[in-house]
Design a protein around this motif. Structure first.
Motif, mmCIF file in Angstrom:
data_model
loop_
_atom_site.group_PDB
_atom_site.id
_atom_site.type_symbol
_atom_site.label_atom_id
_atom_site.label_comp_id
_atom_site.label_asym_id
_atom_site.label_seq_id
_atom_site.Cartn_x
_atom_site.Cartn_y
_atom_site.Cartn_z
ATOM 1 N N HIS A 1 2.181 -4.926 -1.830
ATOM 2 C CA HIS A 1 1.076 -4.245 -1.163
ATOM 3 C C HIS A 1 -0.247 -4.566 -1.851
ATOM 4 O O HIS A 1 -0.295 -4.831 -3.046
ATOM 5 C CB HIS A 1 1.292 -2.724 -1.159
ATOM 6 N N GLY A 2 -1.326 -4.514 -1.065
ATOM 7 C CA GLY A 2 -2.656 -4.748 -1.611
ATOM 8 C C GLY A 2 -3.712 -4.208 -0.674
ATOM 9 O O GLY A 2 -3.407 -3.556 0.336
ATOM 10 N N ASP A 3 -4.968 -4.467 -0.993
ATOM 11 C CA ASP A 3 -6.098 -4.046 -0.171
ATOM 12 C C ASP A 3 -7.051 -5.215 0.001
ATOM 13 O O ASP A 3 -7.215 -6.039 -0.911
ATOM 14 C CB ASP A 3 -6.850 -2.879 -0.819
ATOM 15 N N VAL A 4 -7.694 -5.273 1.169
ATOM 16 C CA VAL A 4 -8.733 -6.262 1.422
ATOM 17 C C VAL A 4 -9.970 -5.540 1.932
ATOM 18 O O VAL A 4 -9.899 -4.393 2.388
ATOM 19 C CB VAL A 4 -8.283 -7.320 2.455
ATOM 20 N N ASP B 1 -9.021 -12.372 11.679
ATOM 21 C CA ASP B 1 -9.738 -11.248 11.075
ATOM 22 C C ASP B 1 -10.620 -11.750 9.936
ATOM 23 O O ASP B 1 -10.260 -12.686 9.212
ATOM 24 C CB ASP B 1 -8.755 -10.205 10.539
ATOM 25 N N GLN B 2 -11.771 -11.097 9.767
ATOM 26 C CA GLN B 2 -12.728 -11.490 8.742
ATOM 27 C C GLN B 2 -12.647 -10.529 7.555
ATOM 28 O O GLN B 2 -12.651 -9.308 7.732
ATOM 29 C CB GLN B 2 -14.148 -11.467 9.311
ATOM 30 N N VAL B 3 -12.575 -11.099 6.354
ATOM 31 C CA VAL B 3 -12.559 -10.285 5.136
ATOM 32 C C VAL B 3 -13.527 -10.898 4.135
ATOM 33 O O VAL B 3 -13.888 -12.082 4.235
ATOM 34 C CB VAL B 3 -11.145 -10.203 4.515
ATOM 35 N N LEU B 4 -13.936 -10.089 3.168
ATOM 36 C CA LEU B 4 -14.759 -10.627 2.089
ATOM 37 C C LEU B 4 -13.894 -11.477 1.163
ATOM 38 O O LEU B 4 -12.702 -11.199 0.993
ATOM 39 C CB LEU B 4 -15.416 -9.496 1.309
ATOM 40 N N PRO B 5 -14.468 -12.517 0.559
ATOM 41 C CA PRO B 5 -13.673 -13.418 -0.280
ATOM 42 C C PRO B 5 -13.279 -12.824 -1.618
ATOM 43 O O PRO B 5 -12.591 -13.479 -2.397
ATOM 44 C CB PRO B 5 -14.595 -14.629 -0.470
ATOM 45 N N PHE B 6 -13.728 -11.591 -1.894
ATOM 46 C CA PHE B 6 -13.337 -10.900 -3.115
ATOM 47 C C PHE B 6 -12.655 -9.597 -2.734
ATOM 48 O O PHE B 6 -12.941 -9.020 -1.689
ATOM 49 C CB PHE B 6 -14.557 -10.610 -4.001
ATOM 50 N N GLY B 7 -11.758 -9.129 -3.589
ATOM 51 C CA GLY B 7 -11.079 -7.873 -3.328
ATOM 52 C C GLY B 7 -12.058 -6.721 -3.213
ATOM 53 O O GLY B 7 -13.218 -6.822 -3.625
ATOM 54 N N PRO B 8 -11.622 -5.590 -2.651
ATOM 55 C CA PRO B 8 -12.518 -4.441 -2.445
ATOM 56 C C PRO B 8 -13.212 -3.970 -3.712
ATOM 57 O O PRO B 8 -14.320 -3.451 -3.652
ATOM 58 C CB PRO B 8 -11.576 -3.363 -1.904
ATOM 59 N N ASN B 9 -12.589 -4.159 -4.867
ATOM 60 C CA ASN B 9 -13.215 -3.714 -6.113
ATOM 61 C C ASN B 9 -14.387 -4.594 -6.518
ATOM 62 O O ASN B 9 -15.137 -4.261 -7.427
ATOM 63 C CB ASN B 9 -12.182 -3.689 -7.236
ATOM 64 N N ALA C 1 -9.064 -12.706 -2.569
ATOM 65 C CA ALA C 1 -9.527 -11.801 -1.515
ATOM 66 C C ALA C 1 -8.695 -10.535 -1.431
ATOM 67 O O ALA C 1 -9.018 -9.632 -0.657
ATOM 68 C CB ALA C 1 -9.508 -12.522 -0.167
ATOM 69 N N VAL C 2 -7.623 -10.461 -2.218
ATOM 70 C CA VAL C 2 -6.697 -9.331 -2.137
ATOM 71 C C VAL C 2 -6.644 -8.617 -3.480
ATOM 72 O O VAL C 2 -6.442 -9.246 -4.521
ATOM 73 C CB VAL C 2 -5.284 -9.798 -1.740
ATOM 74 N N ALA C 3 -6.841 -7.309 -3.450
ATOM 75 C CA ALA C 3 -6.657 -6.489 -4.647
ATOM 76 C C ALA C 3 -5.223 -5.983 -4.631
ATOM 77 O O ALA C 3 -4.856 -5.139 -3.824
ATOM 78 C CB ALA C 3 -7.642 -5.321 -4.658
ATOM 79 N N GLY C 4 -4.396 -6.518 -5.506
ATOM 80 C CA GLY C 4 -2.975 -6.194 -5.512
ATOM 81 C C GLY C 4 -2.196 -7.466 -5.724
ATOM 82 O O GLY C 4 -2.731 -8.570 -5.582
ATOM 83 N N THR D 1 -8.993 -2.032 3.630
ATOM 84 C CA THR D 1 -7.834 -2.008 4.519
ATOM 85 C C THR D 1 -6.572 -2.390 3.757
ATOM 86 O O THR D 1 -6.544 -3.432 3.090
ATOM 87 C CB THR D 1 -8.044 -2.995 5.687
ATOM 88 N N PRO D 2 -5.512 -1.577 3.836
ATOM 89 C CA PRO D 2 -4.260 -1.933 3.154
ATOM 90 C C PRO D 2 -3.532 -3.054 3.888
ATOM 91 O O PRO D 2 -3.565 -3.138 5.123
ATOM 92 C CB PRO D 2 -3.455 -0.630 3.190
ATOM 93 N N VAL D 3 -2.872 -3.919 3.127
ATOM 94 C CA VAL D 3 -2.086 -5.010 3.692
ATOM 95 C C VAL D 3 -0.757 -5.088 2.954
ATOM 96 O O VAL D 3 -0.627 -4.621 1.820
ATOM 97 C CB VAL D 3 -2.822 -6.366 3.582
ATOM 98 N N THR D 4 0.234 -5.677 3.618
ATOM 99 C CA THR D 4 1.502 -5.968 2.951
ATOM 100 C C THR D 4 1.554 -7.460 2.659
ATOM 101 O O THR D 4 1.034 -8.278 3.426
ATOM 102 C CB THR D 4 2.703 -5.549 3.809
ATOM 103 N N LEU D 5 2.185 -7.794 1.535
ATOM 104 C CA LEU D 5 2.125 -9.156 1.016
ATOM 105 C C LEU D 5 3.509 -9.776 0.928
ATOM 106 O O LEU D 5 4.508 -9.090 0.694
ATOM 107 C CB LEU D 5 1.479 -9.162 -0.372
#
Length: 312
Positions: free
Chosen positions: A262-265, A298-306, A255-258, A276-280
């Motif tokens: 740091h990464g994005d969700v 919080d709700q996020v998609l199960p795949f990274g933003p890409n 779910a996280v690109a990165g 949305t940027p996140v710290t890991l």
């Protein structure tokens, strides 16, 4: 019966069998009828709390008298001890030098096989100031570069299980000695020989630069205690525990690109998807710790933003 008549009868029988068995022509959907990936509904997932123990498992081989590096704990000017001489014995805890007010010591007994060429050297964090040949056994292996980021922090616990050898044994992880460290290069290293480059400055001090490498793996080394009872070449598995956290916010790594820090969700709020940027924090390869940017629930998609999908 003539040949043409036999062929006609066989054809009729074959057609009859196909019809009786329910065979019929199938019309394949055209490209225009295919469902586009973007319209496949995907159910968002929630940020939850969980626990993570980050362990990297590495196939290893036992080696005799391995060399390891003693690295600079930070950026700055390293001053070596005046008594430090190549090919001489050092003892565990012996002072090798100083980085400002920080003392650099030898982790184990051994033979000093390399030291920085100048007594006072400007150096970057993680660059070897000396290499030591351990008098006993160690185990070495390689970590795929895709997992190397999980070793960015020093492993807190390391254990090795050797095949047909002693049981699970504690060992001491150490940085591996750079290739050719016994006779360090004075030119920019190549990918095949990632030794630290040494260059002179007008002030006659030495600047040691970080090595560059195109290697697809990271070498690891763990020193075995005396009396372990192993032989050279014995194989096994090394487990490096790089961290452990409990009751923290987590998401699946997919779910996280990165990967590091740091990464994005793809955050979902009222049906709208926002990158949305996140710290890991740490990861075990399945879950990753979320240290900032999201809240519990919080709700996020199960795949990274890409790999964004349409919400159901």
């Amino acid at each position: 019966m003539t040949a043409p008549r036999r062929a006609a009868i066989c054809t009729a029988v074959l057609l009859g069998l196909l019809t009786a068995s329910g065979c019929s022509a199938v019309e394949l959907p055209s490209a225009a009828q295919a469902t586009p990936v973007e319209s496949i509904p995907v159910q968002p997932i929630a940020v939850v709390t969980g626990s993570i123990t980050s362990v990297v498992s590495v196939p290893v081989t036992a080696v005799v008298r391995p060399e390891y590096a003693v690295v600079s704990p930070g950026d700055g000017r390293v001053r070596l001890a005046s008594s430090l001489t190549k090919d001489k014995e050092v003892t565990a805890g012996q002072v090798l030098g100083w980085l400002g007010e920080t003392t650099i010591t030898a982790p184990t007994d051994g033979i000093l096989t390399y030291r920085l060429p100048d007594r006072t050297t400007l150096i970057h964090q993680g660059i070897p100031v000396a290499t030591i040949r351990y008098p006993g056994f160690g185990v070495t292996g390689t970590v795929p570069v895709a997992q190397a980021f999980r070793l960015s922090a020093d492993p807190s616990i390391a254990k090795v299980q050797l095949d047909s050898g002693p049981g699970v044994t504690d060992c001491a992880p150490q940085p591996t000695a750079p290739a050719g460290s016994s006779t360090p290069s004075t030119t920019t290293p190549s990918a095949a020989s990632p030794s630290a480059a040494v260059t002179s400055t007008p002030a006659q001090s030495t600047v040691v630069e970080a090595p560059t490498t195109a290697a697809a793996t990271l070498e690891v080394l763990c020193l075995l205690p005396s009396g372990t009872g192993v032989v050279d070449g014995l194989t096994g598995t090394l487990g490096l525990r790089t961290g452990e956290v409990t009751d923290v916010l987590v998401l699946p790594v997919a779910a996280v690109a990165g990967a590091v820090d740091h990464g994005d969700v793809a955050l979902v709020v009222d049906g709208t998807v926002t990158t949305t940027p996140v710290t890991l924090g740490i990861s075990d390869g399945v879950l990753v710790e979320i240290t900032g940017g999201l809240a519990l629930g919080d709700q996020v998609l199960p795949f990274g933003p890409n790999l964004r999908q349409t919400i159901s």
